[in-house]
Design an enzyme around this catalytic site. Structure first.
Site, PDB file in Angstrom:
ATOM      1  N   SER A  14       9.986 -10.847  15.383  1.00  0.00           N
ATOM      2  CA  SER A  14       8.870 -10.093  15.962  1.00  0.00           C
ATOM      3  C   SER A  14       9.093  -9.818  17.454  1.00  0.00           C
ATOM      4  O   SER A  14       9.501 -10.703  18.210  1.00  0.00           O
ATOM      5  CB  SER A  14       7.570 -10.886  15.791  1.00  0.00           C
ATOM      6  OG  SER A  14       6.549 -10.268  16.544  1.00  0.00           O
ATOM      7  N   LYS A  65      -2.458  -8.946   7.096  1.00  0.00           N
ATOM      8  CA  LYS A  65      -3.328  -7.907   7.650  1.00  0.00           C
ATOM      9  C   LYS A  65      -4.595  -7.654   6.809  1.00  0.00           C
ATOM     10  O   LYS A  65      -5.617  -7.243   7.346  1.00  0.00           O
ATOM     11  CB  LYS A  65      -2.552  -6.597   7.833  1.00  0.00           C
ATOM     12  CG  LYS A  65      -1.559  -6.661   8.983  1.00  0.00           C
ATOM     13  CD  LYS A  65      -0.931  -5.301   9.245  1.00  0.00           C
ATOM     14  CE  LYS A  65      -0.066  -5.370  10.489  1.00  0.00           C
ATOM     15  NZ  LYS A  65       0.424  -4.055  10.899  1.00  0.00           N
ATOM     16  N   ASN A  86      -4.817  -5.911  12.636  1.00  0.00           N
ATOM     17  CA  ASN A  86      -3.588  -6.386  13.287  1.00  0.00           C
ATOM     18  C   ASN A  86      -3.888  -7.206  14.543  1.00  0.00           C
ATOM     19  O   ASN A  86      -2.968  -7.727  15.179  1.00  0.00           O
ATOM     20  CB  ASN A  86      -2.648  -5.220  13.625  1.00  0.00           C
ATOM     21  CG  ASN A  86      -3.086  -4.452  14.869  1.00  0.00           C
ATOM     22  OD1 ASN A  86      -4.262  -4.460  15.243  1.00  0.00           O
ATOM     23  ND2 ASN A  86      -2.152  -3.799  15.517  1.00  0.00           N
ATOM     24  N   ASP A 101      -2.907  -0.293  15.296  1.00  0.00           N
ATOM     25  CA  ASP A 101      -1.624   0.308  14.895  1.00  0.00           C
ATOM     26  C   ASP A 101      -1.632   1.836  14.985  1.00  0.00           C
ATOM     27  O   ASP A 101      -0.804   2.439  15.658  1.00  0.00           O
ATOM     28  CB  ASP A 101      -1.290  -0.068  13.440  1.00  0.00           C
ATOM     29  CG  ASP A 101      -0.789  -1.502  13.310  1.00  0.00           C
ATOM     30  OD1 ASP A 101      -0.192  -2.011  14.276  1.00  0.00           O
ATOM     31  OD2 ASP A 101      -0.985  -2.105  12.242  1.00  0.00           O
ATOM     32  N   ALA A 126       6.293   5.965   2.170  1.00  0.00           N
ATOM     33  CA  ALA A 126       4.915   5.677   1.742  1.00  0.00           C
ATOM     34  C   ALA A 126       4.702   4.166   1.704  1.00  0.00           C
ATOM     35  O   ALA A 126       4.147   3.626   0.745  1.00  0.00           O
ATOM     36  CB  ALA A 126       4.638   6.319   0.378  1.00  0.00           C
ATOM     37  N   ASN A 149       8.261  10.648  -0.718  1.00  0.00           N
ATOM     38  CA  ASN A 149       8.705   9.258  -0.892  1.00  0.00           C
ATOM     39  C   ASN A 149       9.571   9.105  -2.127  1.00  0.00           C
ATOM     40  O   ASN A 149       9.415   9.829  -3.105  1.00  0.00           O
ATOM     41  CB  ASN A 149       7.494   8.322  -0.989  1.00  0.00           C
ATOM     42  CG  ASN A 149       7.897   6.876  -0.791  1.00  0.00           C
ATOM     43  OD1 ASN A 149       8.646   6.570   0.142  1.00  0.00           O
ATOM     44  ND2 ASN A 149       7.446   5.980  -1.653  1.00  0.00           N
ATOM     45  N   LYS A 154       3.831   5.561  -5.317  1.00  0.00           N
ATOM     46  CA  LYS A 154       3.263   4.999  -4.078  1.00  0.00           C
ATOM     47  C   LYS A 154       2.692   6.109  -3.204  1.00  0.00           C
ATOM     48  O   LYS A 154       1.616   5.972  -2.609  1.00  0.00           O
ATOM     49  CB  LYS A 154       4.337   4.201  -3.326  1.00  0.00           C
ATOM     50  CG  LYS A 154       4.491   2.791  -3.898  1.00  0.00           C
ATOM     51  CD  LYS A 154       5.766   2.117  -3.466  1.00  0.00           C
ATOM     52  CE  LYS A 154       5.732   1.602  -2.053  1.00  0.00           C
ATOM     53  NZ  LYS A 154       7.008   0.880  -1.731  1.00  0.00           N
ATOM     54  N   LEU A 223       9.523   6.489  13.609  1.00  0.00           N
ATOM     55  CA  LEU A 223       8.850   5.230  13.956  1.00  0.00           C
ATOM     56  C   LEU A 223       9.844   4.157  14.393  1.00  0.00           C
ATOM     57  O   LEU A 223       9.462   3.126  14.936  1.00  0.00           O
ATOM     58  CB  LEU A 223       8.019   4.716  12.778  1.00  0.00           C
ATOM     59  CG  LEU A 223       6.901   5.631  12.283  1.00  0.00           C
ATOM     60  CD1 LEU A 223       6.012   4.881  11.299  1.00  0.00           C
ATOM     61  CD2 LEU A 223       6.050   6.156  13.426  1.00  0.00           C
ATOM     62  N   TYR A 225      12.544   2.405  16.738  1.00  0.00           N
ATOM     63  CA  TYR A 225      12.824   2.413  18.187  1.00  0.00           C
ATOM     64  C   TYR A 225      14.166   1.773  18.515  1.00  0.00           C
ATOM     65  O   TYR A 225      14.599   1.783  19.672  1.00  0.00           O
ATOM     66  CB  TYR A 225      11.708   1.700  18.971  1.00  0.00           C
ATOM     67  CG  TYR A 225      11.328   0.366  18.391  1.00  0.00           C
ATOM     68  CD1 TYR A 225      12.085  -0.761  18.634  1.00  0.00           C
ATOM     69  CD2 TYR A 225      10.218   0.261  17.553  1.00  0.00           C
ATOM     70  CE1 TYR A 225      11.745  -1.974  18.060  1.00  0.00           C
ATOM     71  CE2 TYR A 225       9.878  -0.949  16.975  1.00  0.00           C
ATOM     72  CZ  TYR A 225      10.638  -2.060  17.232  1.00  0.00           C
ATOM     73  OH  TYR A 225      10.317  -3.257  16.667  1.00  0.00           O
TER      74      TYR A 225
HETATM   75  P1  NAP Z   1       7.634  -0.602   4.066  1.00  0.00           P
HETATM   76  O1  NAP Z   1       6.256  -0.945   3.665  1.00  0.00           O
HETATM   77  O2  NAP Z   1       8.749  -1.513   3.691  1.00  0.00           O
HETATM   78  O3  NAP Z   1       7.977   0.871   3.477  1.00  0.00           O
HETATM   79  C1  NAP Z   1       9.253   1.435   3.606  1.00  0.00           C
HETATM   80  C2  NAP Z   1       9.258   2.857   3.077  1.00  0.00           C
HETATM   81  O4  NAP Z   1      10.569   3.389   3.264  1.00  0.00           O
HETATM   82  C3  NAP Z   1       8.931   2.954   1.590  1.00  0.00           C
HETATM   83  O5  NAP Z   1       8.190   4.108   1.376  1.00  0.00           O
HETATM   84  C4  NAP Z   1      10.312   3.062   0.954  1.00  0.00           C
HETATM   85  O6  NAP Z   1      10.325   3.824  -0.234  1.00  0.00           O
HETATM   86  C5  NAP Z   1      11.077   3.842   2.009  1.00  0.00           C
HETATM   87  N1  NAP Z   1      12.504   3.549   1.915  1.00  0.00           N
HETATM   88  C6  NAP Z   1      13.118   2.362   2.122  1.00  0.00           C
HETATM   89  N2  NAP Z   1      14.444   2.482   1.936  1.00  0.00           N
HETATM   90  C7  NAP Z   1      14.668   3.772   1.586  1.00  0.00           C
HETATM   91  C8  NAP Z   1      15.823   4.511   1.241  1.00  0.00           C
HETATM   92  N3  NAP Z   1      17.042   3.944   1.222  1.00  0.00           N
HETATM   93  N4  NAP Z   1      15.703   5.827   0.931  1.00  0.00           N
HETATM   94  C9  NAP Z   1      14.463   6.415   0.936  1.00  0.00           C
HETATM   95  N5  NAP Z   1      13.334   5.763   1.262  1.00  0.00           N
HETATM   96  C10 NAP Z   1      13.431   4.460   1.570  1.00  0.00           C
HETATM   97  O7  NAP Z   1       7.761  -0.407   5.635  1.00  0.00           O
HETATM   98  P2  NAP Z   1       6.612  -0.026   6.693  1.00  0.00           P
HETATM   99  O8  NAP Z   1       5.959  -1.249   7.190  1.00  0.00           O
HETATM  100  O9  NAP Z   1       5.776   1.061   6.115  1.00  0.00           O
HETATM  101  O10 NAP Z   1       7.506   0.550   7.900  1.00  0.00           O
HETATM  102  C11 NAP Z   1       8.215   1.759   7.755  1.00  0.00           C
HETATM  103  C12 NAP Z   1       9.056   2.036   9.007  1.00  0.00           C
HETATM  104  O11 NAP Z   1       8.223   2.135  10.135  1.00  0.00           O
HETATM  105  C13 NAP Z   1      10.082   0.935   9.339  1.00  0.00           C
HETATM  106  O12 NAP Z   1      11.246   1.560   9.829  1.00  0.00           O
HETATM  107  C14 NAP Z   1       9.414   0.149  10.432  1.00  0.00           C
HETATM  108  O13 NAP Z   1      10.334  -0.477  11.306  1.00  0.00           O
HETATM  109  C15 NAP Z   1       8.678   1.274  11.160  1.00  0.00           C
HETATM  110  N6  NAP Z   1       7.492   0.775  11.909  1.00  0.00           N
HETATM  111  C16 NAP Z   1       7.475   0.964  13.245  1.00  0.00           C
HETATM  112  C17 NAP Z   1       6.380   0.529  13.968  1.00  0.00           C
HETATM  113  C18 NAP Z   1       6.358   0.747  15.457  1.00  0.00           C
HETATM  114  O14 NAP Z   1       5.536   0.128  16.135  1.00  0.00           O
HETATM  115  N7  NAP Z   1       7.186   1.608  15.979  1.00  0.00           N
HETATM  116  C19 NAP Z   1       5.300  -0.096  13.334  1.00  0.00           C
HETATM  117  C20 NAP Z   1       5.348  -0.271  11.944  1.00  0.00           C
HETATM  118  C21 NAP Z   1       6.471   0.168  11.229  1.00  0.00           C
HETATM  119  P3  NAP Z   1       9.835   3.200  -1.651  1.00  0.00           P
HETATM  120  O15 NAP Z   1       8.334   3.302  -1.623  1.00  0.00           O
HETATM  121  O16 NAP Z   1      10.465   4.077  -2.642  1.00  0.00           O
HETATM  122  O17 NAP Z   1      10.325   1.782  -1.688  1.00  0.00           O
END
Ligand code: NAP
Length: 285
Positions: A14, A65, A86, A101, A126, A149, A154, A223, A225
């Site tokens: 984290s 959460k 959060n 968030d 998604a 997605n 989803k 998203l 960084y």
């Molecule tokens: P999550 O719940 O694990 O969801 C990941 C998503 O990405 C799912 O929809 C998944 O598809 C898709 N995915 C994963 N691998 C893939 C692949 N190889 N090809 C196509 N789609 C793929 O993650 P989350 O919490 O929503 O976070 C998503 C992203 O946002 C991450 O990169 C995370 O680091 C970023 N994030 C950034 C912040 C910030 O503060 N900047 C905050 C939160 C999250 P399926 O549904 O098919 O599995």
């Protein structure tokens, strides 16, 4: 000395201590910020520890959460809309739940002069973050939302829920280049919410040609960084689009949480600059 914490499982990676520690350092407020591994089902034990040790508040990540909600005395409007929390402030032994968030993300867009109101938004992915962001976009007046997605069910589940709550049209498609390209033809804001291109993740977008059909004023947002510029953003930069990475969301959601802990509005831009410089240094970005 203000005592804060972040809880989750896993928690070791984290960046919350860096963000909140950075904010408090910028404000010259002495702060002890703990990372506490709390496994699913471990909230009662953590809450009694938090109250006993005089913690002012704590941030939450997976898997807490939603699980925290029954333990709260009050929840603000944003957290109620998202059914997700959060940030928890502890005051007079009571627990107040918030969610910063999505507002953190929207704020990061605003700094680039973009607004979600009347925008056509395309979201790739998604997962958990899209559940919150898509609802925020709809509430903030997005004209339409498209979610592409890999797992269609989803995307459909989120789309149905957001449409039912807001009336905003939400369409879904698969994660094929054809599906994404079709969505991008009519798009003002494109958001990558998959981990494709993230440091430590070996998967990448195989084909970025969908960027070429975006309207010329579209914003491309990732998203992620780390790295600072993903391949998606690099290609979008080359094509002349405005781009934004995930650092703004990360920092602004933290600043908003700290405003809740401190019960005051902070100088967000000034703090953002200090905290982002520090994070970039630490992560080598
Ligand atoms: P999550 O719940 O694990 O969801 C990941 C998503 O990405 C799912 O929809 C998944 O598809 C898709 N995915 C994963 N691998 C893939 C692949 N190889 N090809 C196509 N789609 C793929 O993650 P989350 O919490 O929503 O976070 C998503 C992203 O946002 C991450 O990169 C995370 O680091 C970023 N994030 C950034 C912040 C910030 O503060 N900047 C905050 C939160 C999250 P399926 O549904 O098919 O599995």
């Amino acid at each position: 000395m203000i005592k804060l914490a972040v809880i989750g499982d896993p928690i070791e990676h984290s960046l919350s201590p860096l963000v909140h520690g950075g904010v408090m350092e910028a404000l010259e407020i002495p702060c002890a910020y703990e990372k506490v591994q709390v496994k699913k089902g471990g909230l009662p034990e953590f809450l009694s520890y938090a109250k006993k040790t005089g913690i002012t508040g704590f941030n939450l990540t997976m898997p807490h959460k939603v699980d925290i909600i029954p333990y709260l005395d009050e929840m603000d409007a944003e957290a109620q809309v998202f059914d997700s929390v959060n940030t928890v402030k502890i005051k007079d032994g009571k627990l107040f739940g918030h969610n910063t968030d999505a507002l953190g993300y929207v704020m990061s867009l605003q700094t680039k002069g973009y607004t979600i109101q009347n925008s056509r938004v395309v979201i790739l992915g998604a997962g958990g973050v899209v559940r919150t962001l898509s609802l925020k976009f709809a509430k903030d007046g997005a004209k339409e939302i498209k979610i592409c997605n890999r797992t269609m069910e989803k995307a459909e589940e989120i789309a149905n829920s957001v449409h039912a709550k807001t009336g905003v049209p939400v369409f879904c498609d698969g994660f094929s280049v054809d599906g994404i390209t079709k969505a991008c033809r009519e798009c003002d804001v494109l958001v990558n919410a998959t981990p494709l291109g993230m440091h430590g993740v070996s998967r990448e977008f195989e084909d970025l040609s969908f960027l070429e059909v975006l309207p010329k004023d579209a914003l491309v947002s990732d998203l992620i960084y780390n790295p600072d510029r993903t391949k998606l953003l690099t290609k979008a930069d080359e094509l002349g689009f405005k781009t934004i990475n995930g650092l703004g969301m990360l920092i602004y959601q933290g600043i908003l949480a700290d405003e809740i802990y401190l019960e005051k509005v902070l100088n967000r831009e000034e703090i953002f600059e200090k905290v982002s410089t520090k994070i970039k240094q630490v992560l080598g970005l």
